[in-house]
Design an enzyme around this catalytic site. Structure first.
Site, PDB file in Angstrom:
ATOM      1  N   ASP A   1       0.851  -1.184   0.000  1.00  0.00           N
ATOM      2  CA  ASP A   1       0.000   0.000   0.000  1.00  0.00           C
ATOM      3  C   ASP A   1       0.890   1.237   0.000  1.00  0.00           C
ATOM      4  OD1 ASP A   1      -2.393   1.381  -0.029  1.00  0.00           O
ATOM      5  OD2 ASP A   1      -2.583   1.399   2.148  1.00  0.00           O
TER       6      ASP A   1
ATOM      7  N   HIS B   1      -3.551  14.111   0.748  1.00  0.00           N
ATOM      8  CA  HIS B   1      -3.713  13.233   1.914  1.00  0.00           C
ATOM      9  C   HIS B   1      -2.493  13.324   2.838  1.00  0.00           C
ATOM     10  CE1 HIS B   1      -4.667   9.785   4.406  1.00  0.00           C
ATOM     11  NE2 HIS B   1      -3.554   9.182   4.045  1.00  0.00           N
TER      12      HIS B   1
ATOM     13  N   GLU C   1     -10.166   4.042   4.028  1.00  0.00           N
ATOM     14  CA  GLU C   1      -9.293   4.765   3.104  1.00  0.00           C
ATOM     15  C   GLU C   1      -9.759   4.403   1.698  1.00  0.00           C
ATOM     16  OE1 GLU C   1      -5.155   4.020   4.178  1.00  0.00           O
ATOM     17  OE2 GLU C   1      -5.285   5.579   5.731  1.00  0.00           O
TER      18      GLU C   1
ATOM     19  N   ASP D   1      -9.098   0.423   2.370  1.00  0.00           N
ATOM     20  CA  ASP D   1      -8.072   0.023   3.334  1.00  0.00           C
ATOM     21  C   ASP D   1      -8.563   0.426   4.729  1.00  0.00           C
ATOM     22  OD1 ASP D   1      -5.740  -0.532   4.713  1.00  0.00           O
ATOM     23  OD2 ASP D   1      -4.719   1.295   4.045  1.00  0.00           O
TER      24      ASP D   1
ATOM     25  N   ARG E   1      -7.398   3.829  13.747  1.00  0.00           N
ATOM     26  CA  ARG E   1      -6.439   4.923  13.959  1.00  0.00           C
ATOM     27  C   ARG E   1      -5.809   4.920  15.337  1.00  0.00           C
ATOM     28  NH1 ARG E   1      -5.308   5.858   8.868  1.00  0.00           N
ATOM     29  NH2 ARG E   1      -7.120   6.508   7.644  1.00  0.00           N
TER      30      ARG E   1
ATOM     31  N   GLN F   1      -3.218   2.119  15.241  1.00  0.00           N
ATOM     32  CA  GLN F   1      -2.147   2.559  14.335  1.00  0.00           C
ATOM     33  C   GLN F   1      -1.252   3.616  14.987  1.00  0.00           C
ATOM     34  OE1 GLN F   1      -3.729   4.327  10.741  1.00  0.00           O
ATOM     35  NE2 GLN F   1      -1.709   4.633   9.819  1.00  0.00           N
TER      36      GLN F   1
ATOM     37  N   LYS G   1      -3.996  -1.974  10.432  1.00  0.00           N
ATOM     38  CA  LYS G   1      -4.395  -2.097   9.027  1.00  0.00           C
ATOM     39  C   LYS G   1      -4.677  -3.540   8.624  1.00  0.00           C
ATOM     40  CE  LYS G   1      -3.186   2.123   7.386  1.00  0.00           C
ATOM     41  NZ  LYS G   1      -4.072   2.962   6.568  1.00  0.00           N
TER      42      LYS G   1
HETATM   43 MN    MN Z   1      -3.978   2.883   2.859  1.00  0.00          MN
END
Ligand code: MN
Length: 390
Positions: free
Chosen positions: A109, A116, A181, A215, A219, A222, A235
Site C-alpha cells: 500500500d 492526503h 481509506e 483500506d 487509527r 495505528q 491495518k
Molecule cells: Mn492505505
C-alpha cells in the site's frame, strides 16, 4: 438446438461493450468461474469462449498469460457480446455470488496523494513541515497483509488491540477510531524475476487491471503501534477489494499527465508515458455521499509505484496487489478518509442530523468511481462495499 440470447445494455450503463470488467462468480448450485460483465449480465467465459482457462476459481491463470493474451481475450469477449450467446453462458449479476476475483500474492500500500499526506502531516505534526523530507523523492509505501484482502460485501469485524489514550498508557479493547481509506488497487498479471527491476514503461505489460480498494484502518491502534516502523495491526485486519477488475485497456481515455512533480524525480522514477488517471470516486456512508476524492490529483503515478517497488530487485508475481494509498483532494469534500474528513474527530460529519466521526457498528461504506470510457460516455468501476459487524 439450445436457446441463444442477446444481451441488452441499459442506456448510460457504466458497463458498456468497451469496459468489460472481469469477475469470479458462482452461479446458483455451480462452481466458481471467470466472467465478464456487460450491462447487468455476466458472460461465463469458459462457456462463451469454450476455454477451460476460465473454469477456475480465480483470474490468476488468465492474468499470468501476459498482455497479448489479455488483448486477444478482450477482443473475443467484445465480439461475443455483439452476437447471440448460448443462454447457458449468460447470468444476471443479481443471481450469482461474487467471489474474491484474484488469489492475492503480495500486497503493498502506497501513500501517493499529496493532499492526503499533507493533511495527515498537519494533524500529526502541527508544528512541523507537513511533508517529511523523503516524500517528494519517492512514493512512500509499506507491505500489508495479503491474506486478509477480502471481496466487496464481506462483513468487517471491529478489531481489538492496544489503543493510544490521552494519558500516554495504552488500553486494550475494540478500536474507537475505525476508519476507511478510499483507494485504487493495481493487480499484477505477468510477474517479474528477482534482480530485474521494472521500468515505468513496463507498466502496461505487467499490470492486468485496476479495482477499488477500501483500506480499513484503526487509527488508535495505528497511532500507538506505528512508531517507528509504520502500519501493522491497525491495518492488517481487513482490506476490501472490489469483485470487478477493470482491464487497463478500458482506461485509455482516462489517462492524463500527472500534476507537476517538483523536484524532478530521479531518472528511474520518470514516467515515459502519462499514467495519471482521471477517475472520480464517491464515498457513501450509510447511504449519504460524504466525499468525492479525485484520482487525477495523485502526485505519484501507478507506473512510478511499480518502478519503485521493484528498483531494489524485488520480484513480482501474478496476483500481487499494490494500492495507491488514500485518495484525497485539497477540498474538504474531497478527503478520502474519515480521519481527514472529521479532522481527527474534531469536526463531525452530519448524516441526516446524526453527528458522526468514526465508524459505528452496523455502519455501511460504499465506494464507487467513474472514468471516461473508450468511445465516449463514462464507465463505472465495480463498487467496494463493507458493513461493520455488530
Ligand atoms: Mn492505505
Amino acid at each position: 438446438m439450445s436457446s441463444r440470447v442477446h444481451i441488452e445494455v441499459p442506456e448510460n450503463s457504466g458497463f458498456g461493450p468497451t469496459h468489460l470488467p472481469y469477475c469470479v462468480f458462482r452461479p446458483r448450485g455451480g462452481e466458481p468461474r471467470v466472467g465478464a460483465r456487460l450491462g447487468d449480465s455476466i458472460i461465463d467465459l469458459a462457456v462463451a469462449l469454450d476455454d477451460p482457462m476460465f473454469a477456475q476459481p480465480s483470474l490468476n491463470a488468465f492474468m499470468t498469460q501476459g498482455p497479448q493474451c489479455w488483448r486477444e481475450v478482450r477482443e473475443l469477449v467484445h465480439a461475443a457480446a455483439e452476437t447471440e450467446l448460448p443462454a447457458t453462458a449468460v447470468h444476471s449479476v443479481r443471481a450469482v455470488h461474487l467471489a474474491l476475483p484474484v488469489e492475492i500474492g503480495d500486497y503493498v500500500d502506497f501513500y501517493a496523494s499529496i493532499d492526503h499526506a499533507t493533511a495527515m502531516g498537519r494533524m500529526l505534526r502541527p508544528d512541523g513541515e507537513p511533508l517529511l523530507p523523503n516524500w517528494r523523492h519517492l512514493p512512500v509505501g509499506y507491505h500489508g497483509r495479503a491474506g486478509t484482502v477480502v471481496v466487496s460485501g464481506t462483513e468487517i469485524r471491529r478489531p481489538h488491540g492496544q489503543l493510544r489514550t490521552a494519558s500516554g498508557a495504552p488500553e486494550f479493547g475494540p478500536t474507537r477510531r475505525l476508519d476507511i481509506e478510499a483507494e485504487l488497487g493495481f493487480l499484477i498479471g505477468s510477474g517479474s524475476a528477482m534482480g530485474t527491476p521494472l521500468r515505468t514503461g513496463d507498466f502496461a505489460d505487467h499490470v492486468f487491471g485496476v479495482a477499488l480498494v477500501n483500506d480499513w484502518s484503526a487509527r488508535d491502534i495505528q497511532g500507538w503501534e506505528g512508531q517507528p516502523l509504520g502500519p501493522f495491526l491497525g491495518k492488517s485486519f481487513a482490506t476490501t477489494l472490489s469483485a470487478w477488475i477493470t482491464p487497463l485497456d478500458a482506461l485509455t481515455e482516462a489517462r492524463i499527465p500527472l500534476p507537476p512533480q517538483d523536484p524532478a524525480p530521479l531518472p528511474y522514477l520518470q514516467d515515459s508515458a502519462p499514467w495519471g488517471l482521471d477517475i472520480d470516486l464517491t464515498v457513501e456512508w450509510n447511504g449519504h455521499t460524504v466525499t468525492t476524492p479525485p484520482f487525477r490529483r495523485m502526485y505519484w503515478s501507478p507506473a512510478q509505484m511499480l518502478a519503485h517497488m521493484t528498483v531494489n530487485g524485488a520480484s513480482t508475481r501474478t496476483g500481487d496487489l499494490f494500492a495507491s494509498g488514500t485518495i484525497s483532494g485539497p477540498e474538504r469534500h474531497e478527503r478520502g478518509s474519515l480521519m481527514e474528513l472529521t479532522w481527527a474527530g474534531t469536526e463531525p460529519v452530519d448524516l441526516d442530523g446524526d453527528k458522526r466521526t468514526f465508524l459505528e457498528n452496523g455502519d455501511e461504506i460504499t465506494i464507487t468511481a467513474s472514468a471516461p470510457a473508450v468511445g465516449g460516455g463514462r464507465l463505472t468501476l465495480g463498487e467496494v462495499h463493507g458493513r461493520i459487524a455488530r
